[in-house]
Design a protein around this motif. Sequence first.
Motif, PDB file in Angstrom:
ATOM      1  N   ALA A 117       0.627  -0.961  -0.039  1.00  0.00           N
ATOM      2  CA  ALA A 117       0.066  -0.056   0.035  1.00  0.00           C
ATOM      3  C   ALA A 117       0.878   1.227   0.035  1.00  0.00           C
ATOM      4  CB  ALA A 117      -0.844   0.176   1.119  1.00  0.00           C
ATOM      5  N   HIS A 118       0.269   2.211  -0.441  1.00  0.00           N
ATOM      6  CA  HIS A 118       1.067   3.602  -0.654  1.00  0.00           C
ATOM      7  C   HIS A 118       0.115   4.707  -0.195  1.00  0.00           C
ATOM      8  CE1 HIS A 118       3.544   1.163  -3.187  1.00  0.00           C
ATOM      9  NE2 HIS A 118       2.412   0.513  -3.549  1.00  0.00           N
ATOM     10  N   CYS A 119       0.673   5.692   0.514  1.00  0.00           N
ATOM     11  CA  CYS A 119      -0.159   6.911   0.942  1.00  0.00           C
ATOM     12  C   CYS A 119       0.776   8.069   0.589  1.00  0.00           C
ATOM     13  CB  CYS A 119      -0.496   7.059   2.381  1.00  0.00           C
ATOM     14  SG  CYS A 119      -2.027   5.804   2.675  1.00  0.00           S
ATOM     15  N   VAL A 120       0.729   9.033  -0.061  1.00  0.00           N
ATOM     16  CA  VAL A 120       1.179  10.384  -0.405  1.00  0.00           C
ATOM     17  C   VAL A 120       0.317  11.451  -0.199  1.00  0.00           C
ATOM     18  CG1 VAL A 120       2.431  11.703  -2.337  1.00  0.00           C
ATOM     19  CG2 VAL A 120       2.659   9.031  -2.228  1.00  0.00           C
ATOM     20  N   ASN A 121       0.820  12.517   0.565  1.00  0.00           N
ATOM     21  CA  ASN A 121      -0.174  13.537   1.234  1.00  0.00           C
ATOM     22  C   ASN A 121      -1.351  13.157   1.479  1.00  0.00           C
ATOM     23  OD1 ASN A 121      -0.545  16.250   1.867  1.00  0.00           O
ATOM     24  ND2 ASN A 121      -0.816  16.829  -0.441  1.00  0.00           N
ATOM     25  N   THR A 122      -1.699  12.232   2.435  1.00  0.00           N
ATOM     26  CA  THR A 122      -2.913  11.707   2.731  1.00  0.00           C
ATOM     27  C   THR A 122      -4.167  12.829   3.063  1.00  0.00           C
ATOM     28  OG1 THR A 122      -1.844   9.817   3.784  1.00  0.00           O
ATOM     29  CG2 THR A 122      -3.859   9.823   4.358  1.00  0.00           C
ATOM     30  N   SER A 123      -5.167  12.586   2.440  1.00  0.00           N
ATOM     31  CA  SER A 123      -5.916  13.806   2.603  1.00  0.00           C
ATOM     32  C   SER A 123      -6.886  13.564   3.993  1.00  0.00           C
ATOM     33  CB  SER A 123      -7.037  13.838   1.230  1.00  0.00           C
ATOM     34  OG  SER A 123      -7.668  12.597   1.092  1.00  0.00           O
ATOM     35  N   VAL A 124      -7.020  12.514   4.512  1.00  0.00           N
ATOM     36  CA  VAL A 124      -8.035  12.385   5.797  1.00  0.00           C
ATOM     37  C   VAL A 124      -7.237  11.417   6.630  1.00  0.00           C
ATOM     38  CG1 VAL A 124     -10.392  11.322   6.514  1.00  0.00           C
ATOM     39  CG2 VAL A 124     -10.014  12.431   4.174  1.00  0.00           C
ATOM     40  N   THR A 125      -7.191  11.776   8.036  1.00  0.00           N
ATOM     41  CA  THR A 125      -6.592  11.046   8.861  1.00  0.00           C
ATOM     42  C   THR A 125      -7.563   9.984   9.194  1.00  0.00           C
ATOM     43  OG1 THR A 125      -5.430  12.968   9.869  1.00  0.00           O
ATOM     44  CG2 THR A 125      -5.878  11.182  11.578  1.00  0.00           C
ATOM     45  N   GLY A 126      -7.001   8.608   9.397  1.00  0.00           N
ATOM     46  CA  GLY A 126      -7.882   7.544   9.849  1.00  0.00           C
ATOM     47  C   GLY A 126      -6.916   6.404   9.740  1.00  0.00           C
ATOM     48  N   ASP A 127      -7.602   5.077  10.034  1.00  0.00           N
ATOM     49  CA  ASP A 127      -7.005   3.758   9.972  1.00  0.00           C
ATOM     50  C   ASP A 127      -7.360   3.319   8.841  1.00  0.00           C
ATOM     51  OD1 ASP A 127      -6.223   3.759  12.670  1.00  0.00           O
ATOM     52  OD2 ASP A 127      -8.286   3.320  13.289  1.00  0.00           O
ATOM     53  N   TYR A 128      -5.916   3.010   8.288  1.00  0.00           N
ATOM     54  CA  TYR A 128      -6.113   2.134   6.750  1.00  0.00           C
ATOM     55  C   TYR A 128      -5.598   0.726   7.038  1.00  0.00           C
ATOM     56  CZ  TYR A 128      -6.614   6.871   5.199  1.00  0.00           C
ATOM     57  OH  TYR A 128      -6.883   8.095   4.815  1.00  0.00           O
ATOM     58  N   ARG A 129      -5.980  -0.197   5.996  1.00  0.00           N
ATOM     59  CA  ARG A 129      -5.447  -1.507   6.038  1.00  0.00           C
ATOM     60  C   ARG A 129      -5.488  -1.973   4.774  1.00  0.00           C
ATOM     61  NH1 ARG A 129      -9.481  -5.900   8.888  1.00  0.00           N
ATOM     62  NH2 ARG A 129     -10.727  -5.296   6.714  1.00  0.00           N
ATOM     63  N   ASN A 130      -4.453  -2.708   4.180  1.00  0.00           N
ATOM     64  CA  ASN A 130      -4.273  -3.137   2.817  1.00  0.00           C
ATOM     65  C   ASN A 130      -4.941  -4.652   3.032  1.00  0.00           C
ATOM     66  OD1 ASN A 130      -3.412  -3.456   0.191  1.00  0.00           O
ATOM     67  ND2 ASN A 130      -1.349  -3.872   0.768  1.00  0.00           N
ATOM     68  N   GLU A 131      -5.718  -5.077   1.816  1.00  0.00           N
ATOM     69  CA  GLU A 131      -6.230  -6.292   1.531  1.00  0.00           C
ATOM     70  C   GLU A 131      -5.728  -7.131   0.437  1.00  0.00           C
ATOM     71  OE1 GLU A 131     -10.304  -5.447   2.215  1.00  0.00           O
ATOM     72  OE2 GLU A 131     -10.202  -5.157   4.291  1.00  0.00           O
ATOM     73  N   ALA A 132      -5.265  -8.357   0.425  1.00  0.00           N
ATOM     74  CA  ALA A 132      -4.783  -8.987  -0.525  1.00  0.00           C
ATOM     75  C   ALA A 132      -5.809  -9.904  -0.955  1.00  0.00           C
ATOM     76  CB  ALA A 132      -3.715  -9.552  -0.387  1.00  0.00           C
ATOM     77  N   HIS A 133      -6.372 -10.209  -2.355  1.00  0.00           N
ATOM     78  CA  HIS A 133      -7.377 -10.959  -2.611  1.00  0.00           C
ATOM     79  C   HIS A 133      -6.596 -11.873  -3.502  1.00  0.00           C
ATOM     80  CE1 HIS A 133     -10.443  -8.336  -1.522  1.00  0.00           C
ATOM     81  NE2 HIS A 133      -9.666  -7.181  -2.146  1.00  0.00           N
ATOM     82  N   CYS A 134      -6.121 -13.272  -2.754  1.00  0.00           N
ATOM     83  CA  CYS A 134      -5.321 -14.154  -3.413  1.00  0.00           C
ATOM     84  C   CYS A 134      -6.067 -15.197  -4.209  1.00  0.00           C
ATOM     85  CB  CYS A 134      -4.619 -15.218  -2.206  1.00  0.00           C
ATOM     86  SG  CYS A 134      -3.662 -14.203  -1.110  1.00  0.00           S
ATOM     87  N   GLY A 135      -5.446 -15.924  -5.259  1.00  0.00           N
ATOM     88  CA  GLY A 135      -5.875 -16.752  -6.115  1.00  0.00           C
ATOM     89  C   GLY A 135      -5.768 -18.120  -5.626  1.00  0.00           C
ATOM     90  N   GLY A 136      -6.265 -18.991  -6.599  1.00  0.00           N
ATOM     91  CA  GLY A 136      -6.473 -20.794  -6.057  1.00  0.00           C
ATOM     92  C   GLY A 136      -7.037 -21.029  -4.864  1.00  0.00           C
ATOM     93  N   ILE A 137      -6.178 -21.790  -4.198  1.00  0.00           N
ATOM     94  CA  ILE A 137      -6.815 -22.130  -3.013  1.00  0.00           C
ATOM     95  C   ILE A 137      -6.342 -21.411  -1.568  1.00  0.00           C
ATOM     96  CG2 ILE A 137      -7.582 -24.621  -3.588  1.00  0.00           C
ATOM     97  CD1 ILE A 137      -5.011 -25.579  -2.189  1.00  0.00           C
ATOM     98  N   ASP A 138      -5.553 -20.560  -1.897  1.00  0.00           N
ATOM     99  CA  ASP A 138      -4.749 -19.553  -0.927  1.00  0.00           C
ATOM    100  C   ASP A 138      -5.849 -18.791  -0.276  1.00  0.00           C
ATOM    101  OD1 ASP A 138      -2.787 -18.777   0.563  1.00  0.00           O
ATOM    102  OD2 ASP A 138      -1.862 -17.344  -1.055  1.00  0.00           O
ATOM    103  N   TYR A 139      -5.975 -18.357   1.148  1.00  0.00           N
ATOM    104  CA  TYR A 139      -6.700 -17.460   1.748  1.00  0.00           C
ATOM    105  C   TYR A 139      -6.190 -16.037   1.601  1.00  0.00           C
ATOM    106  CZ  TYR A 139      -7.838 -21.511   4.594  1.00  0.00           C
ATOM    107  OH  TYR A 139      -8.082 -22.870   4.903  1.00  0.00           O
TER     108      TYR A 139
END
Length: 109
Positions: free
Chosen positions: A51-73
Amino acid sequence: MAKKSMIPGGVAALLLGAVVLLGSVPAAQAAGSSARLNNCWSTWGSTGTAAHCVNTSVTGDYRNEAHCGGIDYNRASGWHRIAKGSTVDPWGRLECAWSIRSSDLAFRY
Protein backbone atom coordinates in the motif's frame (compact mmCIF):
# COMPACT_ATOMS: atom_id res chain seq x y z
CA MET A 1 14.74 -57.41 -43.11
CA ALA A 2 14.38 -56.78 -39.37
CA LYS A 3 11.47 -54.79 -38.00
CA LYS A 4 12.44 -51.35 -36.65
CA SER A 5 11.33 -50.53 -33.13
CA MET A 6 9.14 -47.44 -32.69
CA ILE A 7 9.89 -47.09 -28.98
CA PRO A 8 12.67 -44.45 -29.23
CA GLY A 9 10.50 -42.23 -31.44
CA GLY A 10 7.49 -42.80 -29.18
CA VAL A 11 9.48 -41.88 -26.11
CA ALA A 12 10.72 -38.71 -27.81
CA ALA A 13 7.13 -37.77 -28.74
CA LEU A 14 5.98 -38.31 -25.16
CA LEU A 15 8.80 -36.17 -23.77
CA LEU A 16 8.09 -33.41 -26.27
CA GLY A 17 4.41 -33.55 -25.36
CA ALA A 18 5.28 -33.25 -21.67
CA VAL A 19 7.51 -30.25 -22.35
CA VAL A 20 4.78 -28.54 -24.37
CA LEU A 21 2.17 -29.29 -21.69
CA LEU A 22 4.34 -27.94 -18.86
CA GLY A 23 5.27 -24.91 -20.92
CA SER A 24 1.61 -24.04 -21.38
CA VAL A 25 0.84 -23.73 -17.65
CA PRO A 26 -0.04 -20.07 -17.06
CA ALA A 27 2.27 -18.15 -14.78
CA ALA A 28 0.90 -15.91 -12.02
CA GLN A 29 1.71 -12.57 -13.61
CA ALA A 30 -1.27 -10.33 -12.77
CA ALA A 31 -0.45 -6.75 -11.84
CA GLY A 32 -2.46 -3.66 -11.10
CA SER A 33 -3.42 -0.79 -8.84
CA SER A 34 -6.53 -0.16 -6.76
CA ALA A 35 -8.67 2.95 -6.84
CA ARG A 36 -7.35 5.86 -4.78
CA LEU A 37 -8.78 6.43 -1.32
CA ASN A 38 -7.78 9.69 0.40
CA ASN A 39 -4.56 9.76 -1.70
CA CYS A 40 -3.78 6.17 -0.72
CA TRP A 41 -3.83 3.12 -2.99
CA SER A 42 -2.68 -0.46 -3.21
CA THR A 43 -0.55 -2.07 -5.93
CA TRP A 44 -0.09 -5.76 -6.66
CA GLY A 45 2.02 -7.94 -8.90
CA SER A 46 2.51 -11.69 -9.27
CA THR A 47 2.14 -12.81 -5.62
CA GLY A 48 2.56 -9.66 -3.51
CA THR A 49 0.99 -6.33 -2.66
CA ALA A 50 1.98 -3.09 -0.95
CA ALA A 51 0.00 0.00 0.00
CA HIS A 52 1.05 3.61 -0.60
CA CYS A 53 -0.10 6.95 0.84
CA VAL A 54 1.19 10.28 -0.48
CA ASN A 55 -0.03 13.51 1.17
CA THR A 56 -2.95 11.64 2.76
CA SER A 57 -6.11 13.77 2.65
CA VAL A 58 -7.97 12.29 5.66
CA THR A 59 -6.65 11.08 9.02
CA GLY A 60 -7.77 7.55 9.83
CA ASP A 61 -6.95 3.88 10.04
CA TYR A 62 -6.02 2.15 6.79
CA ARG A 63 -5.62 -1.55 6.02
CA ASN A 64 -4.25 -3.25 2.91
CA GLU A 65 -6.19 -6.32 1.71
CA ALA A 66 -4.85 -9.00 -0.68
CA HIS A 67 -7.30 -11.12 -2.69
CA CYS A 68 -5.28 -14.28 -3.29
CA GLY A 69 -5.84 -16.72 -6.14
CA GLY A 70 -6.20 -20.49 -6.14
CA ILE A 71 -6.94 -22.20 -2.84
CA ASP A 72 -4.94 -19.61 -0.90
CA TYR A 73 -6.63 -17.51 1.80
CA ASN A 74 -7.08 -13.75 1.40
CA ARG A 75 -4.90 -11.67 3.67
CA ALA A 76 -5.11 -8.30 5.40
CA SER A 77 -2.48 -6.14 7.07
CA GLY A 78 -3.10 -4.70 10.49
CA TRP A 79 -4.71 -1.27 10.76
CA HIS A 80 -2.24 1.62 10.33
CA ARG A 81 -3.11 5.08 11.68
CA ILE A 82 -2.09 7.61 9.02
CA ALA A 83 -2.45 11.34 9.62
CA LYS A 84 -3.66 13.93 7.13
CA GLY A 85 -0.74 15.26 5.07
CA SER A 86 1.44 12.20 5.77
CA THR A 87 3.37 10.18 3.22
CA VAL A 88 3.89 6.52 4.11
CA ASP A 89 5.29 4.60 1.17
CA PRO A 90 5.23 1.62 1.10
CA TRP A 91 3.39 -0.04 3.98
CA GLY A 92 1.11 -3.05 4.56
CA ARG A 93 3.12 -5.51 2.45
CA LEU A 94 1.41 -8.90 1.98
CA GLU A 95 2.29 -12.09 0.10
CA CYS A 96 0.02 -14.80 -1.33
CA ALA A 97 1.39 -18.34 -1.73
CA TRP A 98 0.48 -18.88 -5.41
CA SER A 99 -1.00 -15.75 -7.02
CA ILE A 100 -2.87 -12.55 -6.30
CA ARG A 101 -6.02 -11.44 -8.14
CA SER A 102 -6.16 -7.90 -6.74
CA SER A 103 -5.72 -5.79 -3.62
CA ASP A 104 -7.48 -2.79 -2.14
CA LEU A 105 -7.64 -0.60 0.94
CA ALA A 106 -10.09 -0.44 3.81
CA PHE A 107 -10.55 2.77 5.82
CA ARG A 108 -12.10 3.69 9.17
CA TYR A 109 -12.08 6.88 11.23
